[in-house]
Enzyme design. Sequence first.
Site, PDB file in Angstrom:
ATOM      1  CD  GLU A   1       4.416   0.285   6.594  1.00 17.51           C
ATOM      2  OE1 GLU A   1       4.987   0.197   7.580  1.00 17.51           O
ATOM      3  OE2 GLU A   1       3.911   1.037   5.948  1.00 17.51           O
TER       4      GLU A   1
ATOM      5  CG  ASP B   1      -0.161  -0.024   2.554  1.00 13.75           C
ATOM      6  OD1 ASP B   1       0.856  -0.795   2.527  1.00 13.75           O
ATOM      7  OD2 ASP B   1      -0.680   0.799   3.508  1.00 13.75           O
TER       8      ASP B   1
END
Length: 378
Positions: free
Chosen positions: A146, A84
Amino acid sequence: MKERSRQINRERLIETFQRLVSIDAPSFGEREMADALKAELTELGFTVTEDQAGERYGGTAGNVCGVRKGTISGPPLLFSAHMDTVEPAHGKRGVLGADDRITSEGKTVLGADCMSGTAAILEALREIKEEGKDCRDLEILFFIGEEKHLRGSEVFDYSHIQAEEAYILDLTGPVGTAAYQAPTLVNFQIEIHGRAAHAGLAPETGIHAIAIAARAVTRMQLGHVGDEMTVNIGAIHSGGTNSNIVPEVCRLVGEVRSYSHEQAMEQTRHIEALFLEEAEKAGGKSRMTYEVPIRAYRTPEEHSCVRRFRAACDRLGISSSLVKTFGGSDQSNLSLHGVSGLVLASAMELVHSCQEYTEISELVKLTQLLKLLIQDVD
């Protein structure tokens, strides 16, 4: 001795990086990225699985795990990056400048965090395969979420991996830098309750929630608390409804970071006590809630993963530097599950901003380093 090996395929590395950063992958919207990385790993001979982590958060994809048998004896080595990117991240495109620096077009982040490390992992694996180099058993993990406090690695089932050592690609700074220690992060919320009253006619009958909060905050030590801790109040929200009303409610959010988990929790309890004391003095109430999304870890400097990292840097003729970081990474959750490791500088700078960039020379150097680490060159 400086390593002499085939030149890195610079053009392919750049193409891979630019292709990856062009994929929209906001936190919990990593579906297209997951599919692309699964295809890459499958082509490289990995057995690939995807878990159901995304369903826990209403996301579109899960964590991607690839495993492949090697030709060198010993436990597997694990390499990891996250899928991400922070916002603004829709419509990203890497622009190659005349100075060999790749930037975004200026309206989005670039996504070098964490696609520079991801591209380097993939290119290192391709070149090792093409050269027929020996390597240990390998485990590759690409985590979701994350950037939302490690949510993907938080719920990953670690019984699916056998590695006890990891290299995480998720740090700024020159290649050759690696973080061996990171803090516990405590996110807290405090709600002060006073009593509303007319501020002009009878202010003395009210209990001023903002004043309670202000007195407590002025008693806190903000910023650095010694060398091992930071404390911050990030936002204050009043529950007041108008300028002529003594506010009944005040809400605050803040954080504590410390290399010592115990000291982070002790400081959190101290902050809670300050607000309780000030609220009680004024006849109000205070309530704190908190979460601990990141736990402190420290990888010993004599650990084999550190020794291997330093040896690889020496072979490349680059300086190795071990540092502490006050940022978070998926290594925190790996450490909690018995997988020690380092977080490697990954050819990304000015991350979390539209000025983010990568330098191709650093991207090449990172790929060279990963080739040696994957081959377990000592």
